[in-house]
Scaffold this active site. Sequence first.
Site, PDB file in Angstrom:
ATOM      1  N   ARG A  29       0.804  -1.221   0.000  1.00 55.51           N
ATOM      2  CA  ARG A  29       0.000   0.000   0.000  1.00 55.51           C
ATOM      3  C   ARG A  29       0.842   1.279   0.000  1.00 55.51           C
ATOM      4  O   ARG A  29       0.708   2.110  -0.879  1.00 55.51           O
ATOM      5  CB  ARG A  29      -0.933   0.014   1.226  1.00 55.51           C
ATOM      6  CG  ARG A  29      -2.008  -1.024   1.264  1.00 55.51           C
ATOM      7  CD  ARG A  29      -3.124  -0.788   0.264  1.00 55.51           C
ATOM      8  NE  ARG A  29      -3.904   0.395   0.572  1.00 55.51           N
ATOM      9  CZ  ARG A  29      -4.912   0.452   1.438  1.00 55.51           C
ATOM     10  NH1 ARG A  29      -5.248  -0.626   2.114  1.00 55.51           N
ATOM     11  NH2 ARG A  29      -5.584   1.563   1.631  1.00 55.51           N
ATOM     12  N   HIS A  75      -7.335  -2.954  -7.864  1.00 59.04           N
ATOM     13  CA  HIS A  75      -7.052  -2.290  -6.581  1.00 59.04           C
ATOM     14  C   HIS A  75      -8.347  -2.121  -5.774  1.00 59.04           C
ATOM     15  O   HIS A  75      -8.975  -1.060  -5.807  1.00 59.04           O
ATOM     16  CB  HIS A  75      -6.412  -0.924  -6.848  1.00 59.04           C
ATOM     17  CG  HIS A  75      -5.729  -0.332  -5.647  1.00 59.04           C
ATOM     18  ND1 HIS A  75      -4.531  -0.796  -5.162  1.00 59.04           N
ATOM     19  CD2 HIS A  75      -6.081   0.683  -4.820  1.00 59.04           C
ATOM     20  CE1 HIS A  75      -4.168  -0.090  -4.111  1.00 59.04           C
ATOM     21  NE2 HIS A  75      -5.099   0.811  -3.881  1.00 59.04           N
ATOM     22  N   TYR A 119     -16.240  14.725 -13.372  1.00 60.90           N
ATOM     23  CA  TYR A 119     -16.068  15.910 -14.207  1.00 60.90           C
ATOM     24  C   TYR A 119     -14.726  15.947 -14.931  1.00 60.90           C
ATOM     25  O   TYR A 119     -14.592  16.567 -15.979  1.00 60.90           O
ATOM     26  CB  TYR A 119     -16.200  17.187 -13.362  1.00 60.90           C
ATOM     27  CG  TYR A 119     -17.525  17.325 -12.663  1.00 60.90           C
ATOM     28  CD1 TYR A 119     -18.717  17.363 -13.378  1.00 60.90           C
ATOM     29  CD2 TYR A 119     -17.593  17.405 -11.271  1.00 60.90           C
ATOM     30  CE1 TYR A 119     -19.939  17.479 -12.735  1.00 60.90           C
ATOM     31  CE2 TYR A 119     -18.799  17.522 -10.615  1.00 60.90           C
ATOM     32  CZ  TYR A 119     -19.971  17.565 -11.352  1.00 60.90           C
ATOM     33  OH  TYR A 119     -21.172  17.672 -10.711  1.00 60.90           O
TER      34      TYR A 119
END
Length: 745
Positions: A29, A75, A119
């Site tokens: 991680r 993931h 967006y």
Amino acid sequence: MQEQIIKTEYSEIMQKSYIDYAMSVIIARALPDVRDGLKPVQRRTLYDMYELGIRYDRPYRKCARIVGDTMGKYHPHGDSSIYEALVVMAQEFKKGLPLVDGHGNFGSIEGDGAAAMRYTEARLQKITQEAFLADLDKNIVDFVPNFDETEKEPSVLPVRIPNLLVNGADGIAVGMATSIPPHNLGEVVDAVVAYMEHEDITTKELMQYIKGPDFPTGGIVVNKDELLSIYETGTGKIKIRGRVEVEQEKGGRTKLVITEIPYPMIGANIGKFLNDICALVETKKTSDIVDISNQSSKEGIRIVLELKRNADVENLKNMLYKKTRLEDTFGVNMLAVADGRPETLGLKDIIRHHVEFQFELAGRKYETLLLKEREKREVQEGLIRAVDVIDVIIEILRGSKNLKQARECLISGQTEGIVFRTRSAAKIAAGLRFTERQATAILEMRLYKLIGLEIDALMKEHAATQKNIALYEDILNNYDSMAAVIKKELLQLKKEYAVPRKTSVENAAEAVFEEKKQEEQEIVVLMDRFGYVRSMEAAVYERNKEAADAESRYIIRCMNTDRLALFTDAGRMHTVKAADVPFGKFRDKSVPVDNLSNYESTKERLLCVASVNELKYEKLLFVTALGMCKLVDGTEFDVAKRTVAATKLLDGDELIAVEAVADQGQIVLQSAEGLFLRFALSEIPEKKKAAAGVRGMRLAQEDRLTQAYLLVPGIEISIEHHEKPLVLNRLRMGKRDTKGVKVRG
């Protein structure tokens, strides 16, 4: 099946589980791999974009699509972490070499967050495609199953540049953290080439190429002499200053313009920096700054400080370095996953790991290419032989009953069952020994390949294949040849993508700021009922005494070098420097005392405000809601800490009164049930501030004290009780730790 219970020590299970969790966070991680300089989330995001075909020369795709695909395939740790990693890889002010080309609002250097992923759009940068994801089809790295074993993902990306140095890294794991500064691509490539030419090169010699970190925000590294130790050990602190330019204006005025900021100032710290400058002006630490404006834009940072005439520019610059984050520290801890475990690496170690990785990549790549060229040569040689006996091959095809029979004849010379026109053709056919691959190519060959020009092209192609095989064998068998290929690729990437250094590296003198000595004077601090404070000269207060007394809850006379003590119902004392209270005219702006201290008006109630210097000559009376009382010597509150425990409170108790008292006098305690107890102050013992005190009034189980009144000899005190006046001095005298008397309306 009989149930079997396995007894295990609980502590052992917890220990094993925590270690497993910690290693998962460390390896899978939070820490980057030394080979490609990427964390798993970054590696998986880039690979997913490559798989989706979102290349640099193709249209942008919605980030939500990228994030969703990455989360679903590789993931499974939440979309916010994936999108955050994607955004950071696209931010030019955080990465020395952005890996993602973002389209839309991807945040700003001043701390504005990126727009929602629905967006924004993104695609790979050209260098990411060429230097991070190229040759994945050549068995160049190992592929491993994803989390649910439905897909394959690369265990590491075949990165051609030392990305760990170029882009740096930061991450917090369990029990360890990494913080690696970014460096200049051109300098890093030169250092790698130098290492490949002389493996015994020292870190000091490598630093002839890598001058130091190169932050995307620019700035000036001022502790050059300490960098050698940092790069040898992999740990240390880099001091970095913003770049300040002096601009002269007409009329003799001067401007200080900050054009580059320290890398740690990115984000919300720019706003904090501006607030710190305002605080320096408000607290009179400097009077040289007339105006502050942030004129930063997409073109770069531009923070302008307008100065008064004849301002001491050098002293002001040094003050900014000392008192604000214009000079900051970047903590270096070059921790990365090397050979499957976390390791703190020096500069040379990182370059060594990178070079070893490049030789591994090159070896696997050219082995794959050599195998393909050898297969191609085998086919080409078969076709060339076939051209010489094409008539026999045609007879084999025409005389065979099926494809299998024809293939067997080409491979092993088996002519049984095949009809030939001539014996000579049958004899030649019996001697054919093509390989399986050659036989397949011959059977699939089209007739136009027999045209003379096509045969010439085949011969030229065969010659090129032979040349490639010789080249690849030389690269694989000769260290210098492979090193030359790696260096050539690196130098080509440097030529195309290297940019000039942004951060200067030098040895600068320690910033020395001569703080003007504060002129000691008497002031009056006013605090209104809302907790807003301001201070002024004693003479100004005297001229406005009537209005000041009417508007203020607390009026404290003290020196401007003194401190104020704020006692709260939570049993704490907070201190405020009198010099920090805004000073000016009577009607000047006040500020909340919360802003100047640790006091929080939403959680605590203010009971008393006093001068710390005056408290030294006083005794303080403490009274709590559960009836506890004590006297404390005021010298105990002359402490350096901003917040201390003023008294010890029992569970469910709170302070209701803190008062400065004289040696002689009496006290009246009032409870919520209307009980009053009057007794002499001399009955209350003096205790330390850490003590709980003694019981002042014996209360019923649900009753609590609400008020404490001090009676001074010769002065009559009257209060309103049940809408009637009650003179406290006329109450019957009692003893401490009794019930008191009930006063009815």
